[in-house]
Enzyme design. Sequence first.
Site, mmCIF file in Angstrom:
data_model
loop_
_atom_site.group_PDB
_atom_site.id
_atom_site.type_symbol
_atom_site.label_atom_id
_atom_site.label_comp_id
_atom_site.label_asym_id
_atom_site.label_seq_id
_atom_site.Cartn_x
_atom_site.Cartn_y
_atom_site.Cartn_z
ATOM 1 N N CYS A 105 0.861 -1.178 0.000
ATOM 2 C CA CYS A 105 0.000 0.000 0.000
ATOM 3 C C CYS A 105 0.896 1.226 0.000
ATOM 4 O O CYS A 105 1.596 1.493 0.987
ATOM 5 C CB CYS A 105 -0.915 0.020 1.215
ATOM 6 S SG CYS A 105 -1.898 1.546 1.318
ATOM 7 N N MET A 315 -4.729 5.095 -5.316
ATOM 8 C CA MET A 315 -3.857 4.266 -4.496
ATOM 9 C C MET A 315 -2.415 4.737 -4.690
ATOM 10 O O MET A 315 -2.014 5.084 -5.799
ATOM 11 C CB MET A 315 -3.972 2.797 -4.903
ATOM 12 C CG MET A 315 -5.402 2.253 -4.886
ATOM 13 S SD MET A 315 -6.358 2.659 -6.359
ATOM 14 C CE MET A 315 -5.761 1.398 -7.493
#
Length: 394
Positions: A105, A315
């Site tokens: 992430c 993201m």
Amino acid sequence: MTSKTSQMKVPATYMRGGTSKGVFFKLNDLPEKAQQAGKNRDAFLLRVVGSPDPYSKHIDGMGGATSSTSKVVILSQSTHKDHDVDYLFGQISIDRALVDWSGNCGNLSAAVGPFAIQAGLVPSDRIPQNGTASVRVWQANINKTIVVHVPIRDGEVQEMGDFELDGVTFPAAEIPVDFISPADGTGHMFPTGNVTDDLVVPEVGTFHATFINAGIPTIFLQADALGYLGTELQEDINTDQIALDRLEKIRAYGALKMGLISNAAEAEIHQHTPKIAFVSKPKSYRASNGKDISEGDVDLLVRAVSMGKLHHAMMGTAAVAIASAACIPGTIVNIAAGGGERNSITFGHPSGVLKVGAIASRSDTGWIVEKAIMSRSARIIMEGWVRVPSDIFE
């Protein structure tokens, strides 16, 4: 009947990093059975977040019922030379008993540096009284180095500031993040060997695509080939299950072409990777917060799907993929941005705009991205203990 099961109490920190939130743990604070990878660790983390939840609300857990808020991070002192911490990321499925460990992430990467300092995982002599502490992070999911530049004031992590990040309500201190050599560890940034390919999806169509392994494996398509403008917001797509199913089928066949799975059905258990995104040339639009984005404000528009839903912003790992693809002539992303060689771009996403950079060079084997760069922010929201029923382990 009343259960006699008690709850265990585990130290945890709830943090925002970029446009994501997650529950952070030190490895040695986890229950002994969850300190090793496997079913017990997954069971613990699923219960922390509140998954699987057939209501898709995460009422009985720390998750936020979106891909951006159903995340966990485990940190430990690094076992790798010249690194401060090892960082393991888990993406929790909302409605399935699944923890996807296949990728990183990028947003929460920005929070890893501050957490590592706050948790005492970085030697105190590395922390200036005022200035910047550069925390070298080993990203254990993808075996990559990330350098998080954490602002320090009066010997403490500086969280407050005036840096504004579209997709985050309040300003905070800016945290530059360097993703070192973000392409796939084998050196195959373009898994097919081409900057563009035709992707054939049975019963859906054929799409011109760029497949890239940088930041996170990503499939880039042209917005108009999907019938989109590139200005779409979440409600334009996430309320259309037929569209979502079509995008998921395209993602599955893209994953197959990238060599990430052996058959399209396997995509169901690899929801986190690859990502699928569509791009278009600059257009004016109104972002989700009501802010008007002008065609002249951006180099291109990008919309990305995460865990089966259009993402509310972008993201972080996909932003690395965007930066990497944009600086290499001939990719779908580069063409949408106007072509040519470049080392930074500003792109529009549903919540606003984001500037990202990359340093790329040619080699005998093709293009190499040496570093991708972007700025995020991070903040501790809550710290203390999370409670989990003690009967979750086998």
